[in-house]
Design an enzyme around this catalytic site. Sequence first.
Site, short mmCIF file in Angstrom:
data_model
loop_
_atom_site.label_atom_id
_atom_site.label_comp_id
_atom_site.label_asym_id
_atom_site.label_seq_id
_atom_site.Cartn_x
_atom_site.Cartn_y
_atom_site.Cartn_z
N GLU A 1 0.82 -1.23 -0.06
CA GLU A 1 0.10 0.07 0.01
C GLU A 1 0.82 1.26 -0.06
O GLU A 1 2.07 1.31 0.21
CB GLU A 1 -1.04 0.21 1.20
CG GLU A 1 -0.41 -0.24 2.36
CD GLU A 1 0.93 0.50 2.96
OE1 GLU A 1 0.60 1.59 3.02
OE2 GLU A 1 1.93 -0.13 3.58
N GLU B 1 4.34 -0.32 1.88
CA GLU B 1 4.63 -0.67 0.63
C GLU B 1 4.50 -2.07 0.19
O GLU B 1 4.66 -2.49 -0.91
CB GLU B 1 6.08 -0.04 -0.06
CG GLU B 1 6.18 1.51 0.37
CD GLU B 1 7.64 2.01 -0.32
OE1 GLU B 1 8.46 1.08 -0.88
OE2 GLU B 1 7.95 2.94 -0.23
#
Length: 541
Positions: A171, A314
Amino acid sequence: MTLKAITPASAAAVARAAELHTQLTKPPGSLGVLEGLGGKLAGIADACPPPLPTPATIGVFAGDHGVCAQGVTPWPQEVTVQMLMNMAQGGAAINVLARQLGARVVITDVGVATDHPAHDAIRDGNVRRGTADFTVGPAMTLDQARSAVAIGIRTAEQAISEGARCLLTGEMGIGNTTPSSALVAVFTGTDPAAVIGRGAGADEAMVATKTRVVTEALALHQPDPADPLAVLAAIGGLEHAALAGFILAGAAHRVPVVLDGLIACSAACAAVAWSPSVRDYLVSGHAGAEPGITVALAHLGLQPLVDLGLRLGEGTGAVLALPLVEAAARVMHEMATFSSAGVSGGGEGPAHTAAPAAAVPSERPKTTLVLGGARSGKSHWAEQQLADAPAVDYVATSQPRPEDPEWVARVQAHRNRRPQHWQTIETLDLVDVLARPGRVPVLVDCLTLWLTHQFDALGAWDRPEPEWRPALDRALDALVEAVADTGRRVLLVSNEVGSGVVPPTPSGRLFQDELGRLNSRVAARCDHVVLCTAGIPQQLK
């Protein structure tokens, strides 16, 4: 439909995995967490040994958060889109780590607030331009939350249809640790003060602000953990909703899902609220530095694989754990058993450390060329020879074409026909596959298509022969040597040139000649050659 497809993992397969580990050449329990993880993978796939969890796809979902207006992060919201573009260009940490480990990164803008240039690496799934400030009202509507969940489901299903055998969560969104902490607090019934941390660089004053903001928001919305969609709409983010859908789809398709940090764990809590059986399909990548991760993992019943003090997000923690997930499956495929290795032992105690018995010569795995015309039953016969194998590397001699829906549908139909524990590898690099160590048998289907791709790549259809002949000969030499040298059991399927219809054109005759030469050279190096006619096999060698 996705929720209805989620069922508990197979307890029988988990038990078979535990039994297998007692037979491998090691003391019981000596591989620690990897043994339990291998059992989990077996339960997920309902197969022992489990299929190798490769290739892997990292689903990165990006979104912005209205709660940033309350001063919960030191970073400006514009950083979300800046980092999104950095990821698209391959410059973020997740890109570096994914390249190192051979994982694919799929980026989706599900709720970024700032305009950004279109980029081939960014999928446009923007539901709304960032969430609203949940301290004054719901972060989004129920329909918007539902749409974001659906985007996550579609992303996972497309990745799986294109060959992904493991899903990793990722994300990007400035301020997203605040809604994540709120979600963890709701789904675990924990006081916000116990789950809120520094996020990406908050100081003590900002942590106090985050705690106050989350506490007041929960008092405002009174979210009910039994209604996960309403919880996501009230206090979540669009990337949280998409991640929840991504996780649900992984469980529905019996694919392991490796969680990253706090954001992913909070989304997993929502997915488990929808279906408790989702827990069976989750693997915790890393422990992380946020206190909310510890609370969420305890709720999910998961043990993190690594603890590197990460706080980036991430998907970095998930991808760093990927080699351990792969190792847990690989040892079950490739380690010798006491009986196969001629080692005294098995069961409990010191017998596992006994000196090896006299070397037992092992018979070289057999290589078989299976020939036949179109609809001759050659592929079916080859597949039947491996029906009892606990795992098979099925090599489809093609390259993925995600842009071609008809091709994707055809590939998926073929996958559905084969056993679920077979691993499909779409590649033209047969030399690499045949050279890989291990005991997993290989089925290559088919050499005809492989040769067609060689012709295409070399432009052999319309270029003078001297321009492409040396390169084709090198490719044929390398393939034939790989067949001769492989240590694995291999079945190779090809069209017998006398049993097919070839256009009476110069290029058709040329291809027929080259296919006949390829078949002859491979047949000379194989232990067995079988010709299928009307579904009836005849052994030629």
